[in-house]
Design a protein around this motif. Sequence first.
Motif, PDB file in Angstrom:
ATOM      1  N   VAL A   1      11.539   0.111  19.216  1.00  0.00           N
ATOM      2  CA  VAL A   1      10.232  -0.422  18.850  1.00  0.00           C
ATOM      3  C   VAL A   1       9.930  -0.010  17.413  1.00  0.00           C
ATOM      4  O   VAL A   1      10.016   1.166  17.072  1.00  0.00           O
ATOM      5  N   LEU A   2       9.588  -0.972  16.588  1.00  0.00           N
ATOM      6  CA  LEU A   2       9.233  -0.648  15.194  1.00  0.00           C
ATOM      7  C   LEU A   2       7.798  -0.162  15.139  1.00  0.00           C
ATOM      8  O   LEU A   2       6.920  -0.686  15.818  1.00  0.00           O
ATOM      9  N   ILE A   3       7.596   0.846  14.300  1.00  0.00           N
ATOM     10  CA  ILE A   3       6.271   1.444  14.229  1.00  0.00           C
ATOM     11  C   ILE A   3       5.984   1.852  12.783  1.00  0.00           C
ATOM     12  O   ILE A   3       6.886   2.219  12.055  1.00  0.00           O
ATOM     13  N   GLU A   4       4.706   1.737  12.409  1.00  0.00           N
ATOM     14  CA  GLU A   4       4.334   2.087  11.046  1.00  0.00           C
ATOM     15  C   GLU A   4       3.727   3.480  11.010  1.00  0.00           C
ATOM     16  O   GLU A   4       2.938   3.846  11.880  1.00  0.00           O
ATOM     17  N   ILE A   5       4.133   4.245  10.006  1.00  0.00           N
ATOM     18  CA  ILE A   5       3.563   5.579   9.809  1.00  0.00           C
ATOM     19  C   ILE A   5       2.802   5.562   8.494  1.00  0.00           C
ATOM     20  O   ILE A   5       3.329   5.097   7.478  1.00  0.00           O
ATOM     21  N   GLN A   6       1.559   6.040   8.532  1.00  0.00           N
ATOM     22  CA  GLN A   6       0.744   6.049   7.321  1.00  0.00           C
ATOM     23  C   GLN A   6       0.460   7.482   6.903  1.00  0.00           C
ATOM     24  O   GLN A   6       0.178   8.327   7.745  1.00  0.00           O
TER      25      GLN A   6
ATOM     26  N   ASN B   1      -0.871   9.368  10.117  1.00  0.00           N
ATOM     27  CA  ASN B   1      -1.320   8.599  11.263  1.00  0.00           C
ATOM     28  C   ASN B   1      -0.198   7.685  11.730  1.00  0.00           C
ATOM     29  O   ASN B   1       0.418   6.999  10.928  1.00  0.00           O
ATOM     30  N   VAL B   2       0.070   7.710  13.023  1.00  0.00           N
ATOM     31  CA  VAL B   2       1.054   6.787  13.588  1.00  0.00           C
ATOM     32  C   VAL B   2       0.261   5.631  14.170  1.00  0.00           C
ATOM     33  O   VAL B   2      -0.631   5.853  14.987  1.00  0.00           O
TER      34      VAL B   2
ATOM     35  N   THR C   1       0.854  -1.186   0.000  1.00  0.00           N
ATOM     36  CA  THR C   1       0.000   0.000   0.000  1.00  0.00           C
ATOM     37  C   THR C   1       0.890   1.237   0.000  1.00  0.00           C
ATOM     38  O   THR C   1       1.824   1.325   0.799  1.00  0.00           O
ATOM     39  N   ALA C   2       0.579   2.173  -0.868  1.00  0.00           N
ATOM     40  CA  ALA C   2       1.348   3.409  -0.889  1.00  0.00           C
ATOM     41  C   ALA C   2       1.064   4.197   0.383  1.00  0.00           C
ATOM     42  O   ALA C   2      -0.044   4.168   0.914  1.00  0.00           O
TER      43      ALA C   2
ATOM     44  N   ALA D   1       9.031   9.803   3.862  1.00  0.00           N
ATOM     45  CA  ALA D   1       8.944   8.711   2.891  1.00  0.00           C
ATOM     46  C   ALA D   1       7.496   8.291   2.679  1.00  0.00           C
ATOM     47  O   ALA D   1       7.066   8.049   1.544  1.00  0.00           O
ATOM     48  N   ALA D   2       6.723   8.234   3.774  1.00  0.00           N
ATOM     49  CA  ALA D   2       5.307   7.864   3.653  1.00  0.00           C
ATOM     50  C   ALA D   2       4.556   8.906   2.821  1.00  0.00           C
ATOM     51  O   ALA D   2       3.725   8.563   1.970  1.00  0.00           O
TER      52      ALA D   2
END
Length: 454
Positions: free
Chosen positions: A308-313, A359-360, A293-294, A377-378
Amino acid sequence: MAAKRRSVFRCADCGAEHPKWAGRCEECGAWNTLVEEIVERTGRAGGLAGRRVAAGDPVPVRMADVSSTRLPRLRTGLSEFDYVLGGGLVPGSLVLIGGEPGVGKSTLLLQAAARLEAAGITTLYATGEESVEQIRLRVDRIAEDAGRVLALPEVRVDAIIAHAAAVGARVVMVDSIQTTYAEELDGAPGNVGQVRECAARLMRFAKTSGTTVVLVGHVTRVGMIAGPKTLEHMVDTVVYFEGEPASGFRLLRAVKNRFGSVDEVGIFEMTSAGLEPVANPSAAFMAGRPAETAGSAVTALMEGTRPVLIEIQALAAKAGFGTPQRVATGLEHKRLAVLLAVLERRGGYPFHDLDVFVNVTGGVRLVEPASDLAVVAALVSSLTDRPLPADTLFLGEVGLGGEIRPVGAIDRRLAEADRLGFRRAFVSARTRPGGVLELVPLTHVADLGGRLAA
Ligand code: TYD
Ligand code: MG
């Protein structure tokens, strides 16, 4: 001569003392800052010069004669809670747990109380917020057997202390300090004077009896323990419980700790059976990540000393009429504005007429600039509608000139990403080479698009 009680009114800002309440402090001119405070007087005032040491008074001691054996801590058995406390509750200490309503403070304490009781440590849970029947409903939900927990529906601070002494409690939980009051004070429960006086009495009780006292304090949206900021100075340990209500994750963070590090963060998940410590936060945060997903980028945050790994959208979408919207969850609005301006001016990415949402995930808040590169980058990924490689991590601070700067604790962050199967990391070109992952060096945000396409 018997102890005599009187009150003064103290300005919460400058500390000036006034004999009567007034709307405005005469000293500093601040409005609505005077709070009532009880002054206890023993004997004649002004007789200090002639005072003799009385039997039972504390006496000076040589430091070499003071025993340095440390009291064993009381482990709550909730691993993440004990970890944040620095190994468990210290006997005779006063701990404040702050958090927004509904975050799970009462649940955390009830679970801790159940485990303490199971370990033979008598624990009294004083409740002014909920009835014992309401607490009973919570008891049925949590995984622990809380049948032995002593609950006391009481809001008068002296009565709580008397009961604690009567049952021989080694831990007393007061839920919450805002509903507790001292009968001699006029103010309603929750006002600054009441909160401070109750905390002071509980502090004296903790220090003289060796009982651990845990206070619950509600915080308002601005993140202050409602009203009594002064409470933070009085207590030994302050921990905040945070998390987005919509997400199941909860972070417990020590902001002050006389008996441990303030760096540590405990991570829990709110489940249907209460709070569960999250042993592997990175894996938990990565679990729901959408594939291909882009607008999704992963970074490694340092939560205390743990990576801690975390995704940023991010989502950039054509705006309707008027000023484009900028919505950030888990990230400061100002930081997003800065990063967008840098991308536009230094990188040539046109965001000015797009709505932008960031959104984190996991309800985590980004505080470190080390996550800048992942946000950027996101954003670029969403703008160009090209997904970022799923096995790639982004670590770097973005400067106002668009330059990408190295981040601290890089080895620990990379090791955590490696553990979770990541293969590459985009980092500042000034990062020293080596380490476990393949490093892609970047000097400037303008290079990002090209390196991603390569
Ligand atoms: P609570 O401990 O009452 O929060 P606080 O004391 O900080 O105000 O927790 C409230 C929320 O937690 C409530 O929305 C219900 C939820 N919850 C669960 O999801 N699972 C559970 O097992 C329990 C006890 C509560
Ligand atoms: Mg509560």
